[in-house]
Design a protein around this motif. Sequence first.
Motif, PDB file in Angstrom:
ATOM      1  N   LYS A 141       0.814  -1.219   0.000  1.00  0.00           N
ATOM      2  CA  LYS A 141       0.000   0.000   0.000  1.00  0.00           C
ATOM      3  C   LYS A 141       0.848   1.269   0.000  1.00  0.00           C
ATOM      4  O   LYS A 141       0.351   2.354  -0.287  1.00  0.00           O
ATOM      5  N   ASP A 142       2.149   1.155   0.312  1.00  0.00           N
ATOM      6  CA  ASP A 142       3.028   2.322   0.364  1.00  0.00           C
ATOM      7  C   ASP A 142       3.746   2.602  -0.947  1.00  0.00           C
ATOM      8  O   ASP A 142       4.522   3.553  -1.033  1.00  0.00           O
ATOM      9  N   ILE A 143       3.487   1.786  -1.973  1.00  0.00           N
ATOM     10  CA  ILE A 143       4.113   2.035  -3.275  1.00  0.00           C
ATOM     11  C   ILE A 143       3.632   3.380  -3.804  1.00  0.00           C
ATOM     12  O   ILE A 143       2.433   3.638  -3.875  1.00  0.00           O
ATOM     13  N   GLY A 144       4.561   4.241  -4.136  1.00  0.00           N
ATOM     14  CA  GLY A 144       4.236   5.555  -4.681  1.00  0.00           C
ATOM     15  C   GLY A 144       3.766   6.575  -3.664  1.00  0.00           C
ATOM     16  O   GLY A 144       3.320   7.655  -4.038  1.00  0.00           O
ATOM     17  N   LYS A 145       3.877   6.299  -2.386  1.00  0.00           N
ATOM     18  CA  LYS A 145       3.396   7.219  -1.350  1.00  0.00           C
ATOM     19  C   LYS A 145       4.320   8.417  -1.133  1.00  0.00           C
ATOM     20  O   LYS A 145       3.890   9.457  -0.715  1.00  0.00           O
ATOM     21  N   PHE A 146       5.599   8.244  -1.379  1.00  0.00           N
ATOM     22  CA  PHE A 146       6.553   9.315  -1.112  1.00  0.00           C
ATOM     23  C   PHE A 146       6.814  10.079  -2.395  1.00  0.00           C
ATOM     24  O   PHE A 146       7.218   9.519  -3.394  1.00  0.00           O
ATOM     25  N   LYS A 147       6.565  11.355  -2.390  1.00  0.00           N
ATOM     26  CA  LYS A 147       6.794  12.191  -3.560  1.00  0.00           C
ATOM     27  C   LYS A 147       7.979  13.113  -3.292  1.00  0.00           C
ATOM     28  O   LYS A 147       8.062  13.726  -2.239  1.00  0.00           O
ATOM     29  N   VAL A 148       8.859  13.204  -4.262  1.00  0.00           N
ATOM     30  CA  VAL A 148      10.021  14.087  -4.125  1.00  0.00           C
ATOM     31  C   VAL A 148       9.714  15.420  -4.805  1.00  0.00           C
ATOM     32  O   VAL A 148       8.900  15.480  -5.724  1.00  0.00           O
ATOM     33  N   PRO A 149      10.351  16.478  -4.364  1.00  0.00           N
ATOM     34  CA  PRO A 149      10.120  17.780  -4.997  1.00  0.00           C
ATOM     35  C   PRO A 149      10.545  17.762  -6.462  1.00  0.00           C
ATOM     36  O   PRO A 149      11.540  17.136  -6.820  1.00  0.00           O
ATOM     37  N   SER A 150       9.824  18.462  -7.288  1.00  0.00           N
ATOM     38  CA  SER A 150      10.125  18.539  -8.708  1.00  0.00           C
ATOM     39  C   SER A 150      11.298  19.484  -8.958  1.00  0.00           C
ATOM     40  O   SER A 150      11.476  20.473  -8.252  1.00  0.00           O
ATOM     41  N   LEU A 151      12.061  19.170  -9.987  1.00  0.00           N
ATOM     42  CA  LEU A 151      13.136  20.071 -10.391  1.00  0.00           C
ATOM     43  C   LEU A 151      12.667  21.066 -11.449  1.00  0.00           C
ATOM     44  O   LEU A 151      13.409  21.959 -11.823  1.00  0.00           O
TER      45      LEU A 151
END
Length: 67
Positions: free
Chosen positions: A9-19
């Motif tokens: 269920k945690d797949i794709g949960k963390f988003k990094v800031p865009s460049l």
Amino acid sequence: RALITGQCKDIGKFKVPSLRGLAGRAPYFHNGSAKTLMDVVNFYNQRFNIGFTDEEKQDLVNFLNAL
């Protein structure tokens, strides 16, 4: 995130800031100590002993400016 928790269920949960648009968001770092993208590149080059040439540093800055 899933690699840390082991939960599907945690797949794709963390988003990094865009460049995207990075060049327009100066100054950089939490305290604004890097005024330009070249300052950022120089910092990481020295901090991690990467060994970029002047041309490679300029190429990286040009790439970051194009995002």
